[in-house]
Scaffold this active site. Structure first.
Site, PDB file in Angstrom:
ATOM      1  CE1 TYR A 235      -3.779  -2.344   0.221  1.00  0.00           C
ATOM      2  CE2 TYR A 235      -2.609  -3.314   2.071  1.00  0.00           C
ATOM      3  CZ  TYR A 235      -3.616  -3.368   1.134  1.00  0.00           C
ATOM      4  OH  TYR A 235      -4.463  -4.448   1.099  1.00  0.00           O
TER       5      TYR A 235
ATOM      6  CG  HIS B 285      -9.400  -0.909  -5.400  1.00  0.00           C
ATOM      7  ND1 HIS B 285      -9.909  -1.244  -4.171  1.00  0.00           N
ATOM      8  CD2 HIS B 285     -10.406  -1.046  -6.293  1.00  0.00           C
ATOM      9  CE1 HIS B 285     -11.179  -1.581  -4.320  1.00  0.00           C
ATOM     10  NE2 HIS B 285     -11.508  -1.453  -5.597  1.00  0.00           N
TER      11      HIS B 285
END
Length: 148
Positions: A23, A101
């Site tokens: 991430y 995302h």
């Protein structure tokens, strides 16, 4: 000037420290601040909300119907693969939305490959880390300018 809403799903409050190899190291506060600045520079307002609770996101989507929101940007996170409630809320308010995302769910575990939102989204942007948010906002700004 349009009013925009950015929603972040569960665990995104941990950005910057949670699995940075997946991430990234950019925090949610940094992402929000950059997007608010960019929206303002384009003459728009942007409200941001992160919640680990599905019902909080659903209630905020419902409120968007009445508060002048023109477009929703949403990273549903894990709710992507589980939440009929978010899908129904987004369809119920009738506002266009972009699904975001950080990672590319299609390159990850098979259970992450299905989204309850993608087929109804105006667009889906994924796989570019924190830049996924910036790219989504730029797409929304361009669409608002085109449609005005």
């Amino acid at each position: 000037m349009a009013h925009l809403l950015l929603l972040h799903g569960p665990n995104l409050n941990l950005l910057g420290t949670r699995e940075p190899e997946v991430y990234g190291r950019t925090t949610l506060a940094q992402i929000d601040a950059a997007l608010v600045d960019r929206a303002q520079a384009a003459g728009h307002t942007l409200d941001c909300l992160q919640s680990n609770a599905e019902h909080v996101l659903v209630e905020r989507i419902h409120a968007a119907r009445e508060d002048g929101t023109a477009f929703i940007l949403i990273n549903p996170a894990a709710f992507t693969h589980t939440s009929v409630s978010l899908r129904d809320a987004l369809l119920g308010v009738g506002l266009p939305f972009v699904e975001i995302h950080l990672s590319n769910p299609h390159t990850r575990e098979p259970f992450r490959h299905h989204s309850y939102l993608s087929d109804k989204a105006a667009g889906v942007i994924c796989g570019f880390g924190a830049d996924s948010y910036r790219l989504a906002l730029e797409a929304v700004i361009a669409r608002l300018e085109r449609d005005s």
